[in-house]
Enzyme design. Structure first.
Site, PDB file in Angstrom:
ATOM      1  N   SER A  96       0.809  -1.214   0.000  1.00  0.00           N
ATOM      2  CA  SER A  96       0.000   0.000   0.000  1.00  0.00           C
ATOM      3  C   SER A  96       0.847   1.270   0.000  1.00  0.00           C
ATOM      4  CB  SER A  96      -0.953  -0.050   1.188  1.00  0.00           C
ATOM      5  OG  SER A  96      -1.771   1.085   1.221  1.00  0.00           O
ATOM      6  N   ASP A 239      -2.469   6.758  -3.116  1.00  0.00           N
ATOM      7  CA  ASP A 239      -1.391   6.066  -2.415  1.00  0.00           C
ATOM      8  C   ASP A 239      -0.812   5.007  -3.363  1.00  0.00           C
ATOM      9  OD1 ASP A 239      -3.458   4.161  -2.244  1.00  0.00           O
ATOM     10  OD2 ASP A 239      -2.645   3.322  -0.390  1.00  0.00           O
ATOM     11  N   ASP A 241      -0.984   1.861  -3.869  1.00  0.00           N
ATOM     12  CA  ASP A 241      -1.796   0.831  -4.538  1.00  0.00           C
ATOM     13  C   ASP A 241      -3.175   1.362  -4.938  1.00  0.00           C
ATOM     14  OD1 ASP A 241      -2.745   0.896  -1.913  1.00  0.00           O
ATOM     15  OD2 ASP A 241      -3.228  -1.237  -1.895  1.00  0.00           O
ATOM     16  N   ASP A 243      -5.824   2.682  -3.531  1.00  0.00           N
ATOM     17  CA  ASP A 243      -7.131   2.489  -2.887  1.00  0.00           C
ATOM     18  C   ASP A 243      -7.545   3.713  -2.069  1.00  0.00           C
ATOM     19  OD1 ASP A 243      -5.291   2.009  -0.872  1.00  0.00           O
ATOM     20  OD2 ASP A 243      -6.232   0.153  -0.168  1.00  0.00           O
TER      21      ASP A 243
HETATM   22 MG    MG Z   1      -3.461   1.513  -0.013  1.00  0.00          MG
END
Ligand code: MG
Length: 456
Positions: A96, A239, A241, A243
């Site tokens: 992440s 961010d 990744d 999400d």
């Molecule tokens: Mg994330």
């Protein structure tokens, strides 16, 4: 038995904690948990993600799983693919927003949502006791590559947007995906909505050379400056990744996720009155005030996105959100998704005809301050018990620590850390002086209680 999963799945230093051997063992444990079923896998763009993904695929296939490889994509894209393919589960290799030397492994159930805390325990037991399902050599299935993953995902996000209303406005948007996998989805999505799209930091690079992959205000100066210089309507920072999404208004002001989530909740409740909104207990009172004012009901969860997703599923709630820029929209999929969140914000800007700064200036203002007090793990229970007697007679929430709401609108959350020997204080108030007083008061109280508890 040790623990494998933390608040955000399995995380650690890549090639130190998360070695290929370790990842293969997680793979075979997860494959055993899913009884050799069908799995979708994928990863973010970190330097070590392909290495760990190969190892996880080896483990899964060793347990007899049929693996479909979605390749490099945002976490929510892989989660959506699991749901759409109708497979048994999935695995995402990602850390992440953590620094580039980290990596992680997320385990997904068949609906694309991360497995529950109870299911994590079952996987842990298989991992530590090594009770693996191993198939015979001629039962090992060859992995397949999945095509069209990003197209299918964007088609789902787009279904939930008033495309014509957004297209008419021809928004100018600047995107900063932090050299992460959001580069693969968000610019394309915005183009499809007729936006004029500018990108910064959009070359995939697992070293995150341009800014840290966490979209905190102190990392977003370049985005804010670019929005202002170009006279854009909106800036979006993702961010690592993709999400979570943090937004910059047309004046170059960066807004923390509690405000943009409150805005989304407000417009959602105007159209869907009496709905349930789900948020972690650590969220600011902006959310509570908006949900109260627009007639919704607010449900608090423990801190952690998995807890929000699972509570939404349990209550069949449509909207959830976190202060860090994670918004969960269940008609698409009840997980946080930066691209979906951007679509919801553009929808509001298009339908209201207002600029983002105007939309956010209507919201209540709170000053927020956080602090930590050191506390040995073995004293946490006793200390929390003593602290709770301090809030006698006040409205309280106790889903994760104790949050007390004071009559003047301020609130304090006192919560033992899940990862450190510390107790956290989150205070919020209508003025800066008041919030400083609250933190001082409860830090002093905690220090006294901890001293007394350790003296016994
Ligand atoms: Mg994330």
């Amino acid at each position: 038995m040790g623990a494998l999963f933390g608040t955000n799945g399995i995380r650690g230093l890549a090639n130190v904690d998360l070695t290929p051997e370790f990842a293969a063992k997680v793979g075979v444990s997860v494959g055993t948990f899913f009884d050799g079923g069908e799995m979708v896998v994928g990863s973010d763009a970190r330097c070590t993600s392909p290495m760990l993904l190969s190892a996880v695929i080896s483990g899964l296939t060793s347990a007899g799983c049929k693996v479909y490889n979605a390749g490099m994509a945002p976490t929510p894209t892989i989660q959506y693919t699991v749901k759409k393919q109708g497979v048994d589960g999935g695995i995402v290799i990602t850390a992440s927003h953590n620094p580039p030397e980290y990596n992680g492994i997320k385990v997904l159930a068949g609906d694309g949502v991360e497995i529950s805390r109870e299911e994590e325990k079952v996987v842990e037991k298989i991992f530590f006791e090594e009770t693996f399902r191993r198939v015979k050599w001629d039962q090992v299935k060859e992995p397949s590559i999945l095509e069209g993953v990003i197209e299918d995902y964007l088609a789902s996000v787009t279904k939930h947007i008033e495309v014509e209303a957004v297209r008419e406005r021809k928004f100018k948007v600047v995107v900063d995906p932090a050299n992460g996998v959001g580069s693969l989805t968000l610019p394309r999505f915005l183009h499809s909505l007729g936006c004029k799209v500018y990108v910064i930091n959009a070359e995939l690079d697992g070293r995150f050379p341009s800014r840290p992959p966490e979209p905190r205000p102190e990392n977003l100066g370049e985005l804010a400056k670019t929005v202002k210089a170009l006279g854009a309507d909106l800036g979006v920072a993702l961010d690592g990744d993709a999400d979570r999404a943090i937004f910059v208004d047309e004046t170059g002001n960066i807004h923390w996720g509690d405000k943009t989530f409150a805005l989304i909740a407000k417009f959602f409740l105007m159209k869907n009155p009496k709905s349930t909104i789900v948020t972690p207990i650590s969220s600011s009172s902006i959310i509570k005030d908006v949900v109260d004012e627009y007639g919704g009901s607010l449900v608090f969860t423990k801190v952690g996105s998995v807890d929000v997703s699972h509570k939404m599923k349990e209550l069949k709630a449509i909207l959830g959100g976190e202060e860090n820029g994670g918004v969960f929209y269940a008609p698409h999929i009840p997980v946080r998704d930066g691209t979906m969140t951007t679509g919801l914000i553009l929808n509001i800007m298009a339908e209201s005809g207002k600029k983002l700064s105007e939309l956010l200036s209507d919201l209540p203002v709170y000053f927020i301050k956080k602090s930590n007090v050191k506390c040995p793990n073995e004293l946490k229970g006793k200390v929390m018990e003593r602290v709770s007697s301090e809030f006698e007679g006040l409205p309280k929430e106790t889903v994760d620590g104790i949050k007390a709401f004071f009559p003047n609108g301020s609130a304090v959350l006192i919560r033992p850390s899940g990862t450190e020997p510390a107790i956290r204080i989150y205070a919020e108030a209508k003025s800066e002086d008041e919030v400083n007083d609250l933190v001082r008061k409860y830090a002093a109280l905690l220090e006294r209680v901890i001293r007394e508890a350790s003296a016994v």
